[in-house]
Design an enzyme around this catalytic site. Structure first.
Site, mmCIF file in Angstrom:
data_model
loop_
_atom_site.group_PDB
_atom_site.id
_atom_site.type_symbol
_atom_site.label_atom_id
_atom_site.label_comp_id
_atom_site.label_asym_id
_atom_site.label_seq_id
_atom_site.Cartn_x
_atom_site.Cartn_y
_atom_site.Cartn_z
ATOM 1 N N LYS A 111 0.822 -1.212 0.000
ATOM 2 C CA LYS A 111 0.000 0.000 0.000
ATOM 3 C C LYS A 111 0.851 1.255 0.000
ATOM 4 O O LYS A 111 0.457 2.267 -0.579
ATOM 5 C CB LYS A 111 -0.961 0.011 1.197
ATOM 6 C CG LYS A 111 -2.093 -0.995 1.039
ATOM 7 C CD LYS A 111 -3.253 -0.670 1.951
ATOM 8 C CE LYS A 111 -4.406 -1.633 1.745
ATOM 9 N NZ LYS A 111 -5.481 -1.440 2.714
ATOM 10 N N LYS A 121 -4.049 -10.564 -5.623
ATOM 11 C CA LYS A 121 -5.279 -10.782 -4.850
ATOM 12 C C LYS A 121 -6.451 -9.969 -5.399
ATOM 13 O O LYS A 121 -6.260 -8.830 -5.812
ATOM 14 C CB LYS A 121 -4.984 -10.358 -3.402
ATOM 15 C CG LYS A 121 -6.044 -10.714 -2.403
ATOM 16 C CD LYS A 121 -5.761 -10.080 -1.042
ATOM 17 C CE LYS A 121 -6.141 -8.616 -1.016
ATOM 18 N NZ LYS A 121 -6.324 -8.045 0.339
ATOM 19 N N LYS A 178 -10.981 -5.035 -3.215
ATOM 20 C CA LYS A 178 -12.088 -4.116 -3.472
ATOM 21 C C LYS A 178 -11.586 -2.759 -3.955
ATOM 22 O O LYS A 178 -12.331 -2.011 -4.559
ATOM 23 C CB LYS A 178 -12.995 -3.999 -2.251
ATOM 24 C CG LYS A 178 -12.299 -3.580 -0.975
ATOM 25 C CD LYS A 178 -13.348 -3.174 0.039
ATOM 26 C CE LYS A 178 -13.694 -4.251 1.034
ATOM 27 N NZ LYS A 178 -12.827 -4.165 2.240
HETATM 28 P P1 AMP Z 1 -10.477 -6.153 3.417
HETATM 29 O O1 AMP Z 1 -11.175 -6.132 2.095
HETATM 30 O O2 AMP Z 1 -9.014 -5.908 3.265
HETATM 31 O O3 AMP Z 1 -11.135 -5.304 4.454
HETATM 32 O O4 AMP Z 1 -10.592 -7.646 3.941
HETATM 33 C C1 AMP Z 1 -11.631 -8.123 4.760
HETATM 34 C C2 AMP Z 1 -11.555 -9.608 4.939
HETATM 35 O O5 AMP Z 1 -11.712 -10.286 3.676
HETATM 36 C C3 AMP Z 1 -10.211 -10.098 5.499
HETATM 37 O O6 AMP Z 1 -10.468 -11.201 6.338
HETATM 38 C C4 AMP Z 1 -9.478 -10.536 4.289
HETATM 39 O O7 AMP Z 1 -8.495 -11.505 4.566
HETATM 40 C C5 AMP Z 1 -10.589 -11.108 3.431
HETATM 41 N N1 AMP Z 1 -10.253 -10.995 2.005
HETATM 42 C C6 AMP Z 1 -10.060 -9.842 1.318
HETATM 43 N N2 AMP Z 1 -9.766 -10.089 0.028
HETATM 44 C C7 AMP Z 1 -9.754 -11.449 -0.101
HETATM 45 C C8 AMP Z 1 -9.504 -12.337 -1.195
HETATM 46 N N3 AMP Z 1 -9.198 -11.876 -2.402
HETATM 47 N N4 AMP Z 1 -9.580 -13.664 -0.961
HETATM 48 C C9 AMP Z 1 -9.891 -14.141 0.263
HETATM 49 N N5 AMP Z 1 -10.127 -13.369 1.342
HETATM 50 C C10 AMP Z 1 -10.067 -12.038 1.173
#
Ligand code: AMP
Ligand code: TRP
Length: 333
Positions: free
Chosen positions: A117, A200, A203
């Protein structure tokens, strides 16, 4: 409910920085739902984490409501799990300050999410991006959490949380903080971008075709999956040299529960096109009802606010007790 207090504590959160993706759903949210009856659960939207990158204020507010509506639509029962918003529980920011004084620059500099980031942030890297994992450690430690269901990318942050808890316990007494464990799903812990299957699904990806959002219409989901980047060759195998195919197989397997090996057997002699069409239908079937329900709940603002007010009150009470304990041990008046 007195029984609830004897259960182990499970806690997790998602940033309401934009709509949730199927990565969030498969990697995290689904497991929250699966285990909510077996644990005392705390689930929240981490809007203080979201502001480590610039957010439009109105958008941030709306996405926070949407995130909570999506948790409920995915099956979280607000009568059972405590749902809240991080900024409404001031103890998170307060404990983060304390932990900042015990966490080392070297530790934070090694965090891969910070490295990624900060590279994207350009010349002026917000300090919050650096101390992000300390706030996450505070989130977790405030609730005497034992298990944290997350995707694979968060494992490093939970290891840091464990290190901080152990460090504080060594200094101030073993019973200061519970030392948490990550809970990472065996399949689907890292759903990859549909446009670049070596990174990955995120969002915040600027390419909207890279991610399937839980708010996408059925047609948009089908289009995105049909356009997914696959690999050279035509055979459907579970092979690291075919990350695009592997990703679609993982998505299917995570949603249906059919093992990847079994899927590979079923696709013998078939082409990438078949895999894409089937994956698209499976995702549509999972997302479609969730989307409709999330929309309905999102429109019921007063109802959501009631759930969140009740959740924040419970959270402040629990977090307040833990923070008081830490203040006393450290010698703060
Ligand atoms: P975030 O979008 O960074 O707030 O992630 C929220 C939750 O979703 C966390 O537990 C992440 O590990 C999970 N997560 C986010 N992106 C992925 C992905 N591409 N695959 C699996 N888990 C994800
Ligand atoms: N850092 C997590 C992510 O980006 C979100 C998060 C913040 C979190 N606090 C948490 C996850 C506490 C689990 C527990 O995905």
């Amino acid at each position: 409910m007195s029984g609830a207090t004897q259960k182990q504590v499970m806690l997790s959160a998602v940033q309401p920085s934009s709509g949730l993706t199927i990565g969030n759903y498969i990697g995290a949210l689904r497991n929250w739902v699966k285990f909510q009856r077996d644990y005392e659960c705390w689930f929240f939207a981490v809007n203080l984490h979201a502001i480590t990158v610039r957010q439009d204020p109105k958008e941030l507010r709306e996405q926070t409501y949407r995130a909570v509506a999506t948790y409920i639509a995915a099956g979280i029962d607000p009568e059972h799990a405590t749902l809240f918003v991080q900024s409404q529980v001031p103890q998170h920011a307060e404990l983060a300050w304390l932990l900042n004084c015990y966490c080392y620059m070297g530790e934070l500099g090694r965090m891969t999410q910070f490295k990624d980031k900060s590279q994207k942030a350009g010349e002026n890297i917000p300090v919050g991006l650096f101390t992000y994992p300390v706030l996450m450690a505070a989130d977790i430690l405030l609730y005497d959490t034992e298990l944290v269901p997350v995707g694979a990318d968060q494992k490093q942050h939970i290891e840091l949380t464990r290190d901080l808890a152990i460090r504080m316990n060594n200094a101030y007494g073993e019973d200061l903080f519970k030392v948490p464990q990550p809970m990472i799903p065996p399949v689907g812990a890292r759903i990859m971008s549909l446009q670049d299957p070596t990174s990955k699904m995120s969002k915040s990806d600027p390419d909207p075709n890279a991610s399937v959002f839980l708010s996408d219409s059925d047609d948009v989901i089908r289009k995105k999956i049909k356009r997914a980047v696959t690999d050279s060759g035509s055979e459907i195998t579970d092979d690291d040299s075919k990350p695009g195919v592997k990703n679609l197989l993982s998505i299917q397997s995570a949603i249906t529960g059919t093992s990847i090996a079994e899927l590979v057997r079923q696709y013998a002699g078939k082409q990438y096109g078949h895999l894409k069409v089937d994956t698209a239908e499976i995702v549509v079937q999972a997302v479609s009802p969730l989307r409709a329900e999330a929309e309905r709940l999102y429109a019921e603002r007063a109802h959501l606010e009631k759930i969140l007010a009740r959740g924040a009150e419970k959270a402040r009470e629990k977090a307040g007790r833990t923070l008081k304990r830490a203040y006393e041990r450290i010698g703060l008046l």
